[in-house]
Every structure is written in structure tokens, then in C-alpha cells.
Design an enzyme around this catalytic site. Structure first.
Site: not given
Lengths: 90, 243
Positions: B97, B206, B208
């Protein structure tokens, strides 16, 4: 105290979503004359002394490295602000 | 972190996670590294010392409030000077991002991100196709595999000139493509790309946030059970072992 003006615009081939939103809003206010809007940025860089050619060179470098991203934007103007005021404020 | 874990972390890979002013997802990135079996190392933007880490994650967020352009000011942080040199030398780097935006501003990856074509902030679970499963950050996947991870941004529209796009496609450097509709107007549905060597990867969604059952996207295994993002972090650990 001197001032340098730097103007940056999105490249012509890059769609400008913000300009598109603005042009969509104009007719709602009765402004039907405008078929397109592109939104750019204007920076005013202040210097303690005069705007010398060295200052303008440094401003051009700053414009190319930090103030604009050459992938999506063009630097369209780097100028001494004192030279624009006479004609621009019409 | 504790002395007790020293013996197990001694030989595990150390993955740096850089925090800039306005970074939001550094803790989640560090947690993802830990869950994958690596040792996260906090790196600070103002420190040009990468502390000998084996790989680096540039996490998401709004560094410097996205002022000027997303990632534009972070790109000149001392940590980035060191990182650009190290990445050119082969250090695995993942930009997520805002981290992806920083990598394009630093010219480690081509193209740039502009505002989403519809101008709205997007926050949703996004299906991606893994197009290149041979990079340092994608080798745990198979080419063509679909994964679901969160997407959340306002400046997520990937743009580049046609020549650059053709080059990316021709060299297999489109790492991820959006599936099931393009969420932001990105050219050719591109969600993530890699550099020519495959050590530097950037993407807008994302991974994560999808690394632990109970806290990820919904999946066939159950609500919030999705862990499709974990493969990014196990990939880099595997690539380091085989390096």
C-alpha cells in the site's frame, strides 16, 4: 524576500480523477460552458534574498525531484513570482 | 524480544519493518513476520542503518499524511537511501500500500499510484490472482492461484505508460492482478508488480492483515479464517534459506 512559483500538472495522458469530479459538479451550479477540468498544484518557494538565476535553477531541480513525479506529472512553470504579478492579477 | 527466545531467533531470518511518521500497519507487518517464523526488526525512517536485516517490509499507512503525493516525502528518508542501495544489491523488499507508493517514488518499481477512479476510499476483501509465483515474496504460491486479502486505500489506481505496461507484462513482472472487478481503475487490473530481479515487490492490498485465523478475511474455512497473506512472509523466509 523573493518568491519562486512552481506549477505542476497531471500529464495529459493521465486521467485526472479530481478534475473529472470538478467538471461533473460545475453544471450543477449553472456553469455549462466548461467541458473539461484538470487540477494541478502551485507551489510558492520563499527565499530570504533576491530570486537569482541560481535560485531558479535550484527551484527547477526541486521541481523535478520532489515537487513532481515525472511518471504522472509535468512541471509546467518555474518563475520569479514578482514577474508574474503585473500581468496575472488582471 | 525476550532473552528466552534468543536461541530460537538466533538462526531465524531478521525482517526489518520501517516506520515512517504516519505509518499505520507496522505492528501488523511485524506480527505477520513473527507468525511466519521470522524475527521482526523495527527500523526507523530517520535512521540510515538497516541493522543488517535479511529483508525489509515497507508497511501501509499515510506517511506524512500523503502530503504532496503518497510516499513522496518518505522516499527521501535516510532509511530509504540505505534501502535503495540494498535493494539494488538484491535485498528482498516488500512494499504494501503506502509502502508500494514509496517504492514507486523511489524508482525501485515503475509506474505510480493516483487517486481511485471513483474518488472513494475502498475497504474490502479483495480476490487477487498470483501471476508470478517466482519472486522472493510469492514463491509459496502457485501461478494462477487466487488469494483473498484486504484492500484499503484512496490512492490505489496503478498507472504507467503503455510501453512500461507492455514491458511489465512481457517480463512477467505483473505479480498480482485484481479478480472479480477492478476496484480502483488500475491499468490492466494490476494490483502488484515486481522489479526485474524479483527481489522487490509492491502491491496495494494488505497481506499482513490475513495471516492468522480469527483475524483475517472470511474464507471457506469459516468467518475471518482467511490466512492467504501469510505466504508472502513464508516466501521470503524460504528465499533467504535458499539464497
Amino acid at each position: 524576500m523573493g518568491r519562486v512559483v512552481v506549477e505542476v500538472m497531471p500529464k495529459p495522458e493521465i486521467l485526472d480523477p479530481q478534475g473529472k469530479a470538478v467538471v461533473g459538479a460545475l453544471p450543477r451550479l449553472g456553469f455549462t460552458q466548461f467541458s473539461g477540468v484538470r487540477q494541478g498544484k502551485r507551489f510558492e518557494l520563499e527565499v530570504d534574498g533576491e530570486v537569482t538565476s541560481e535560485v531558479l535553477d535550484a527551484a527547477r531541480q526541486a521541481a523535478e525531484t520532489l515537487l513532481s513525479n515525472p511518471v504522472i506529472e509535468d512541471v509546467v512553470r518555474v518563475a520569479d513570482a514578482s514577474e508574474e504579478s503585473a500581468g496575472a492579477v488582471a | 524480544m525476550s532473552a528466552g527466545s534468543a536461541s530460537t531467533t538466533l538462526d531465524s531470518a531478521r525482517i526489518g519493518v520501517v516506520t515512517f511518521p504516519g505509518t499505520l500497519d507496522d505492528r501488523d507487518a511485524a506480527r505477520a513476520v513473527r507468525l511466519a517464523g521470522g524475527e521482526p526488526v523495527s527500523l526507523f525512517h530517520a535512521d540510515g542503518d538497516l541493522q543488517g536485516v535479511d529483508a525489509v517490509v515497507l508497511p501501509g499507512g499515510f506517511s506524512y499524511g500523503d502530503y504532496l503525493r503518497a510516499g513522496a516525502i518518505s522516499r527521501f528518508a535516510p532509511a530509504m537511501d540505505a534501502l535503495v542501495d540494498a535493494a539494488k544489491g538484491g535485498l528482498p523488499v516488500l512494499g504494501i500500500c503506502n509502502g508500494f507508493q514509496v517504492l514507486t517514488e523511489a524508482h525501485l518499481l515503475p509506474g505510480s499510484m493516483i487517486k481511485n477512479d471513483h474518488l472513494h476510499f475502498v475497504c474490502r476483501e479483495q480476490v487477487l490472482a498470483v501471476e508470478n509465483a517466482e519472486t522472493a515474496w510469492t514463491n509459496a504460491y502457485t501461478a494462477g492461484q487466487h488469494i483473498t486479502i484486504p484492500l484499503k486505500n484512496q490512492d490505489g489506481q496503478f498507472v504507467a505508460d503503455e510501453r512500461t505496461l507492455d514491458e511489465l507484462e512481457g517480463e512477467g513482472r505483473v505479480a498480482f492482478r485484481y479478480v472479480g472487478g477492478n476496484p480502483n481503475g488500475s491499468r490492466r487490473d494490476i494490483a502488484g508488480i515486481s522489479n526485474a530481479a524479483g527481489n522487490v515487490v509492491g502491491l496495494m492490498p494488505h497481506p499482513e492483515h490475513a495471516v492468522e485465523a480469527g483475524f483475517g478475511p472470511d474464507s471457506p474455512a469459516g468467518q475471518r479464517a482467511g490466512t492467504d497473506g501469510l505466504g508472502f512472509f513464508t516466501s521470503v523466509l524460504a528465499s533467504l534459506v535458499h539464497a
